[in-house]
Design an enzyme around this catalytic site. Structure first.
Site, PDB file in Angstrom:
ATOM      1  CG  ASN A   6      34.039  42.680  36.330  1.00  0.00           C
ATOM      2  OD1 ASN A   6      34.506  41.832  35.571  1.00  0.00           O
ATOM      3  ND2 ASN A   6      34.451  42.811  37.578  1.00  0.00           N
ATOM      4  CG  ASP A 143      42.382  44.099  36.435  1.00  0.00           C
ATOM      5  OD1 ASP A 143      42.422  45.194  37.016  1.00  0.00           O
ATOM      6  OD2 ASP A 143      41.517  43.245  36.667  1.00  0.00           O
ATOM      7  CG  ASN A 330      36.232  45.934  54.925  1.00  0.00           C
ATOM      8  OD1 ASN A 330      35.841  47.064  55.182  1.00  0.00           O
ATOM      9  ND2 ASN A 330      36.048  45.363  53.746  1.00  0.00           N
TER      10      ASN A 330
END
Length: 393
Positions: A6, A143, A330
């Site tokens: 990446n 993407d 999270n």
């Protein structure tokens, strides 16, 4: 083995996967500050390594990565790497991951105008690997590709049609590699074939988007021509009245480029809260009842909830609502606040489940919930590895 890359303008994130038995990363690393005062760091077998190096360019950085893999006997020769998979942000209207040929590289180059901050770095890395590993197959994972299944009614803008024909102005959507992984994982969790799967997936990170998954495919998504559209994000505004740009340009005697930079880099959570682009910092101030932080969190939550309701209207039934990426995985408070706002769908959260630690995924809704709600950890690198492996076989 598969190497996943990446590439950013001054950094390269990379993972090496052992694909002999299962698909597991054996090395996770980062080459940073390329062209400035670089260094390379990675972790292998619970041991951390760091190497200072000027790293004048991406080719030098990739050469150093390969040299260290050989020096430390992580690989015995370069040919042990069967393929290299690249994350490419924009593929235009390419609809799937592809072996990198001259034609595909040319299409990535053509899409630079649509992703001037991201695609050039990918092209540089691809050319460097091609030079250093000429016999190794390379795969581009886009993407944007996952969203090419959107119907015309969802990807066209209400602007002159010739803008689409001549300049490619349309909704492309992003985070597609993550969405593809989540669809596969949800199929496994729910024990349901992908082609029968209807999901609403909230990819909430510093960059954030939502996708409506209908019959296992992208039906609509919140990002647009660029990643600036849709949700309120860490530093991006998301959807606004476009006339604001002209108005502020006139009021401040500023050019359109500077306004766009502000919308990309100084807006969203950072702009509204005046605290931070990081949701953790904003939530700290939210808990202290800081007025701007409270408004920022409420706005963030409201926009996500609105998109969930909009996308629910596209589906006859919803198999699950999924939260993923940094905030989605999270921030239990944000998940709870969003679900409470989606009153029409009666999403009931079990607080113990929502706050419990987990490694891969967890069900966070209660038995009373009309629709199951999950937090699932995304794994874009693994998805790139799998796509690369499938294409080079």
């Amino acid at each position: 083995m598969i190497l996943v890359i990446n590439s950013g303008s001054s950094s390269i994130k990379f993972k090496l996967f052992d694909t002999s038995k299962t698909i597991e990363p054996i090395l996770d690393g980062l080459a940073e500050r390329i062209g400035i005062d670089g260094f390379l760091k990675f972790e292998h077998n619970n041991q951390k390594y760091k190497f200072e190096d000027p790293l004048p360019d991406h080719e030098h950085a990739i050469q150093l990565i390969l040299n260290k893999l050989l020096e430390l006997k992580i690989i015995s020769n370069i040919d042990e790497i069967n393929g290299v998979g690249f994350r490419v942000v924009h593929g235009g209207e390419i609809s799937h991951s592809s072996i990198i040929t001259d034609e595909i590289l040319s299409k990535i180059q053509d899409s630079v105008k649509l992703a001037p901050l991201h695609n050039p770095a990918a092209i540089i890395a691809i050319k460097a690997v091609k030079k250093l590993m000429p016999n190794t197959s390379m795969v581009a994972c886009f993407d944007t590709a996952f969203h090419q299944t959107m119907p015309e009614v969802n990807y066209l803008y209400t602007v002159p049609y010739k803008w689409y024909e001549e300049f490619g102005v349309r909704k492309y959507g992003f985070h597609g590699i993550s969405y593809e992984y989540i669809v596969n994982k949800s199929s496994e969790i729910l024990n349901k074939k992908k082609e029968n799967l209807n999901l609403i997936v909230c990819h909430l990170g510093n960059g954030a988007s939502i996708s409506c998954i209908k019959d296992g495919k992208s039906y609509d998504t919140s990002m647009g021509l660029t990643p600036l559209a849709g949700l309120m994000m860490g530093t991006r505004s998301g959807d606004i009245d476009v006339s604001i740009c002209e108005y502020i340009a006139k009021q401040t005697n500023t050019d359109i480029f500077s306004i766009t930079q502000t919308l990309n880099k100084q807006s969203g959570l950072l702009g509204l809260s005046q605290v931070s682009a990081d949701m953790r910092d904003v939530l700290e101030q939210y808990d202290r009842n800081d007025k701007k932080a409270v408004v920022a969190v409420e706005k963030y939550v409201q926009i996500v909830a609105d998109f969930i309701v909009k996308y629910a209207n596209y589906l006859d039934n919803i198999d699950a609502v999924v939260f993923t990426a940094g905030i989605g995985e999270n921030a239990d408070v944000i998940r709870d606040l969003i679900c409470k706002k989606v009153k029409l769908l009666n999403l009931q959260i079990d607080q113990d489940k929502n706050q419990a630690k987990y490694s891969d995924y967890k069900l966070i809704s209660s038995e009373k919930s009309k629709i199951p709600v999950y937090a699932i950890r995304t794994n874009e690198e693994k998805m790139i590895c799998l796509d690369t492996l499938n294409l080079i076989k």
